[in-house]
Design a protein around this motif. Structure first.
Motif, PDB file in Angstrom:
ATOM      1  N   UNK A 168       2.735   4.557  -4.211  1.00  0.00           N
ATOM      2  CA  UNK A 168       2.996   3.563  -3.175  1.00  0.00           C
ATOM      3  C   UNK A 168       1.690   3.123  -2.511  1.00  0.00           C
ATOM      4  N   UNK A 169       0.777   4.056  -2.296  1.00  0.00           N
ATOM      5  CA  UNK A 169      -0.527   3.731  -1.708  1.00  0.00           C
ATOM      6  C   UNK A 169      -1.331   2.831  -2.644  1.00  0.00           C
ATOM      7  N   UNK A 170      -1.223   3.081  -3.945  1.00  0.00           N
ATOM      8  CA  UNK A 170      -1.933   2.242  -4.919  1.00  0.00           C
ATOM      9  C   UNK A 170      -1.456   0.795  -4.833  1.00  0.00           C
ATOM     10  N   UNK A 171      -0.145   0.610  -4.754  1.00  0.00           N
ATOM     11  CA  UNK A 171       0.389  -0.752  -4.651  1.00  0.00           C
ATOM     12  C   UNK A 171      -0.006  -1.392  -3.324  1.00  0.00           C
ATOM     13  N   UNK A 172       0.069  -0.614  -2.276  1.00  0.00           N
ATOM     14  CA  UNK A 172      -0.282  -1.118  -0.948  1.00  0.00           C
ATOM     15  C   UNK A 172      -1.749  -1.520  -0.865  1.00  0.00           C
ATOM     16  N   UNK A 173      -2.628  -0.674  -1.364  1.00  0.00           N
ATOM     17  CA  UNK A 173      -4.065  -0.967  -1.270  1.00  0.00           C
ATOM     18  C   UNK A 173      -4.449  -2.189  -2.094  1.00  0.00           C
ATOM     19  N   UNK A 174      -3.718  -2.450  -3.134  1.00  0.00           N
ATOM     20  CA  UNK A 174      -4.015  -3.603  -3.973  1.00  0.00           C
ATOM     21  C   UNK A 174      -3.870  -4.899  -3.195  1.00  0.00           C
ATOM     22  N   UNK A 175      -2.943  -4.931  -2.260  1.00  0.00           N
ATOM     23  CA  UNK A 175      -2.661  -6.153  -1.520  1.00  0.00           C
ATOM     24  C   UNK A 175      -3.324  -6.228  -0.156  1.00  0.00           C
ATOM     25  N   UNK A 176      -3.916  -5.138   0.297  1.00  0.00           N
ATOM     26  CA  UNK A 176      -4.545  -5.131   1.612  1.00  0.00           C
ATOM     27  C   UNK A 176      -5.831  -5.930   1.616  1.00  0.00           C
ATOM     28  N   UNK A 177      -5.984  -6.683   2.668  1.00  0.00           N
ATOM     29  CA  UNK A 177      -7.240  -7.392   2.883  1.00  0.00           C
ATOM     30  C   UNK A 177      -7.960  -6.726   4.042  1.00  0.00           C
ATOM     31  N   UNK A 178      -9.272  -6.681   4.002  1.00  0.00           N
ATOM     32  CA  UNK A 178     -10.004  -6.145   5.156  1.00  0.00           C
ATOM     33  C   UNK A 178      -9.679  -6.962   6.405  1.00  0.00           C
ATOM     34  N   UNK A 179      -9.712  -6.336   7.547  1.00  0.00           N
ATOM     35  CA  UNK A 179      -9.344  -7.023   8.783  1.00  0.00           C
ATOM     36  C   UNK A 179     -10.224  -8.245   9.042  1.00  0.00           C
ATOM     37  N   UNK A 180     -11.475  -8.218   8.646  1.00  0.00           N
ATOM     38  CA  UNK A 180     -12.359  -9.376   8.838  1.00  0.00           C
ATOM     39  C   UNK A 180     -11.923 -10.556   7.984  1.00  0.00           C
ATOM     40  N   UNK A 181     -11.459 -10.272   6.764  1.00  0.00           N
ATOM     41  CA  UNK A 181     -11.053 -11.343   5.856  1.00  0.00           C
ATOM     42  C   UNK A 181      -9.764 -11.992   6.315  1.00  0.00           C
ATOM     43  N   UNK A 182      -8.934 -11.242   7.043  1.00  0.00           N
ATOM     44  CA  UNK A 182      -7.653 -11.782   7.490  1.00  0.00           C
ATOM     45  C   UNK A 182      -7.836 -12.755   8.658  1.00  0.00           C
TER      46      UNK A 182
END
Length: 115
Positions: free
Chosen positions: A100-114
């Motif tokens: 689940x963490x692997x799938x989640x990290x794939x879609x996370x953007x750094x807070x600066x990029x958001x």
């Protein structure tokens, strides 16, 4: 600080292109979660007390037959999102946190990029 010692905060998608095999495996997991019943199953298991749910708890949560629920559970296990353990006549399901963490990290953007 040298560039090689700075952590790369970009999501895995932005760091480098996914290898075809990895993309295929991840796509299967996302496809499994694309079904509303399977997404609810994952949510029920993840939020259940103790982090595991009995198949009887899952069956009771849906207006579906036991074989249909079993099929959905099989799909979630095949893509590595759930694991199970038989205890007497019941089967208990748990989330596989690393998957689940692997799938989640794939879609996370750094807070600066958001921003």
């Amino acid at each position: 600080m040298e560039p090689s010692t700075v952590l790369d905060c970009r999501s895995p998608l932005a760091r480098e292109p996914l290898r075809p095999e990895r993309a295929a495996g991840l796509a299967k997991a996302f496809k499994a979660l694309g079904d509303p019943v399977r997404l609810r199953i994952v949510s029920i298991v993840a939020s259940h007390e103790g982090g595991e749910a009995c198949v009887c708890d899952l069956t009771a949560a849906f207006d579906l037959s036991q074989p249909t629920i079993s099929h959905h559970l099989k799909v979630l296990k095949e893509v590595g999102l759930l694991t199970s353990e038989r205890r007497a006549s019941w089967v208990y399901y748990r989330i596989v946190p690393d998957r689940l963490a692997e799938l989640s990290s794939l879609l996370q953007l750094p807070s600066q990029a958001a921003r």
